[in-house]
Write a protein that holds these residues in place. Structure first.
Motif, PDB file in Angstrom:
ATOM      1  N   PHE A   2       0.847  -1.178   0.000  1.00 47.24           N
ATOM      2  CA  PHE A   2       0.000   0.000   0.000  1.00 47.24           C
ATOM      3  C   PHE A   2       0.891   1.238   0.000  1.00 47.24           C
ATOM      4  O   PHE A   2       2.110   1.134   0.087  1.00 47.24           O
ATOM      5  N   SER A   3       0.266   2.423  -0.080  1.00 48.14           N
ATOM      6  CA  SER A   3       1.037   3.662  -0.092  1.00 48.14           C
ATOM      7  C   SER A   3       0.792   4.527   1.133  1.00 48.14           C
ATOM      8  O   SER A   3       1.507   5.492   1.361  1.00 48.14           O
ATOM      9  N   GLY A   4      -0.254   4.217   1.911  1.00 51.49           N
ATOM     10  CA  GLY A   4      -0.594   5.052   3.051  1.00 51.49           C
ATOM     11  C   GLY A   4      -1.392   6.281   2.668  1.00 51.49           C
ATOM     12  O   GLY A   4      -1.580   7.185   3.485  1.00 51.49           O
ATOM     13  N   ILE A   5      -1.879   6.327   1.427  1.00 52.02           N
ATOM     14  CA  ILE A   5      -2.758   7.409   0.982  1.00 52.02           C
ATOM     15  C   ILE A   5      -4.187   6.880   1.051  1.00 52.02           C
ATOM     16  O   ILE A   5      -4.569   5.999   0.272  1.00 52.02           O
ATOM     17  N   ILE A   6      -4.965   7.386   1.984  1.00 49.15           N
ATOM     18  CA  ILE A   6      -6.304   6.856   2.247  1.00 49.15           C
ATOM     19  C   ILE A   6      -7.256   7.204   1.115  1.00 49.15           C
ATOM     20  O   ILE A   6      -7.329   8.357   0.673  1.00 49.15           O
ATOM     21  N   GLY A 136      11.846  10.623   8.599  1.00 45.57           N
ATOM     22  CA  GLY A 136      11.497   9.289   8.125  1.00 45.57           C
ATOM     23  C   GLY A 136       9.980   9.163   8.015  1.00 45.57           C
ATOM     24  O   GLY A 136       9.230  10.056   8.408  1.00 45.57           O
ATOM     25  N   SER A 137       9.531   8.048   7.489  1.00 42.72           N
ATOM     26  CA  SER A 137       8.097   7.804   7.315  1.00 42.72           C
ATOM     27  C   SER A 137       7.570   6.890   8.413  1.00 42.72           C
ATOM     28  O   SER A 137       8.294   6.023   8.915  1.00 42.72           O
ATOM     29  N   ILE A 138       6.311   7.100   8.756  1.00 48.47           N
ATOM     30  CA  ILE A 138       5.602   6.218   9.688  1.00 48.47           C
ATOM     31  C   ILE A 138       4.144   6.164   9.251  1.00 48.47           C
ATOM     32  O   ILE A 138       3.638   7.105   8.641  1.00 48.47           O
ATOM     33  N   THR A 139       3.497   5.056   9.551  1.00 44.99           N
ATOM     34  CA  THR A 139       2.087   4.909   9.225  1.00 44.99           C
ATOM     35  C   THR A 139       1.297   4.875  10.531  1.00 44.99           C
ATOM     36  O   THR A 139       1.587   4.070  11.415  1.00 44.99           O
ATOM     37  N   ILE A 140       0.302   5.767  10.627  1.00 47.46           N
ATOM     38  CA  ILE A 140      -0.582   5.822  11.784  1.00 47.46           C
ATOM     39  C   ILE A 140      -1.995   5.508  11.304  1.00 47.46           C
ATOM     40  O   ILE A 140      -2.548   6.242  10.483  1.00 47.46           O
ATOM     41  N   ASP A 141      -2.567   4.403  11.788  1.00 54.36           N
ATOM     42  CA  ASP A 141      -3.896   3.954  11.348  1.00 54.36           C
ATOM     43  C   ASP A 141      -4.009   3.934   9.823  1.00 54.36           C
ATOM     44  O   ASP A 141      -5.037   4.302   9.253  1.00 54.36           O
ATOM     45  N   GLU A 181       2.900   1.361  11.939  1.00 51.32           N
ATOM     46  CA  GLU A 181       3.786   0.542  11.111  1.00 51.32           C
ATOM     47  C   GLU A 181       5.026   1.368  10.797  1.00 51.32           C
ATOM     48  O   GLU A 181       4.920   2.464  10.249  1.00 51.32           O
ATOM     49  N   ILE A 182       6.172   0.856  11.171  1.00 46.84           N
ATOM     50  CA  ILE A 182       7.422   1.563  10.906  1.00 46.84           C
ATOM     51  C   ILE A 182       7.805   1.425   9.440  1.00 46.84           C
ATOM     52  O   ILE A 182       7.271   0.584   8.707  1.00 46.84           O
ATOM     53  N   ASP A 183       8.736   2.227   9.006  1.00 44.82           N
ATOM     54  CA  ASP A 183       9.214   2.207   7.629  1.00 44.82           C
ATOM     55  C   ASP A 183       9.894   0.863   7.336  1.00 44.82           C
ATOM     56  O   ASP A 183      10.722   0.389   8.119  1.00 44.82           O
TER      57      ASP A 183
END
Length: 198
Positions: A2-6, A136-141, A181-183
């Motif tokens: 996925f890309s993390g773009i909702i 850095g990047s991180i994913t939240i929900d 979710e970490i990078d």
């Protein structure tokens, strides 16, 4: 992946016990289900789940006990959830590479309006803190975000009005639990460093 773009915010319309886990039905308005088939992956609040049934704009997924033990936000009827279909090779990568495998649950420390944006401070589990880096990047929900500051296990991101308008992050407050979710790159760098020491 996925890309993390909702793509849409959906609602869990039912959550039924199923052999220790849950069977969830999720309603969506704008996800676009025409190209979704049985066996396809959809990220629900950052969790990669497999579609087992489709009924118009409602899709059904099974969630294992293992997944429920590692995540939050998947066990309540009426809960609003961030949705994203799996990437196709031709898609733009607007966020960062996201696997949909949640690494842990964080807790919101503060969520404040700072004028042009909102500042969100989250405390990660201590075991994940070493993977979180400034810029850095991180994913939240399920939402791809850039880390702006790190202090121990706490990190800070800024949310622009658009992100708040099209995701569930606008519902957060101090004490809220979130899927993290970490990078992916951080995981592989650590593994390579471990391999060099062996």
């Amino acid at each position: 992946m996925f890309s993390g773009i909702i793509a849409d915010v959906g609602t869990i319309s039912s959550a039924q016990d199923r052999e220790g886990g849950l069977r969830l039905s999720v309603g969506t308005q704008d996800l676009g289900m025409d190209d979704v088939g049985l066996g396809d992956s959809i990220a629900v609040n950052g969790v990669c789940l497999t579609v087992v049934k489709i009924d118009g704009k409602v899709f059904t997924v099974d969630v294992s006990r293992e997944t429920l033990d590692w995540t939050v936000g998947l066990d309540r009827r009426g809960k609003r959830v961030n949705l994203e279909k799996a990437l196709r090779l031709s898609d733009r990568l607007g966020g960062h590479l996201v696997s949909g495998h949640v690494d842990g649950v964080g807790e919101v420390v503060a969520f404040n309006d700072i004028g042009e944006s909102w500042r969100l401070i989250v405390r990660a589990p201590q075991s994940l803190a070493k993977y979180i880096a400034v810029k850095g990047s991180i994913t939240i929900d399920g939402v791809s975000l850039t880390v702006n500051h790190v202090a121990g296990a706490e990190f800070e991101v800024n949310l622009i009005p658009h992100t708040l308008a099209v995701t569930t992050l606008n519902q957060l407050c101090a004490g809220s639990k979130v899927n993290l979710e970490i990078d992916l790159i951080a995981r592989y760098v650590e593994r390579m460093m471990q391999a060099e020491k062996e």
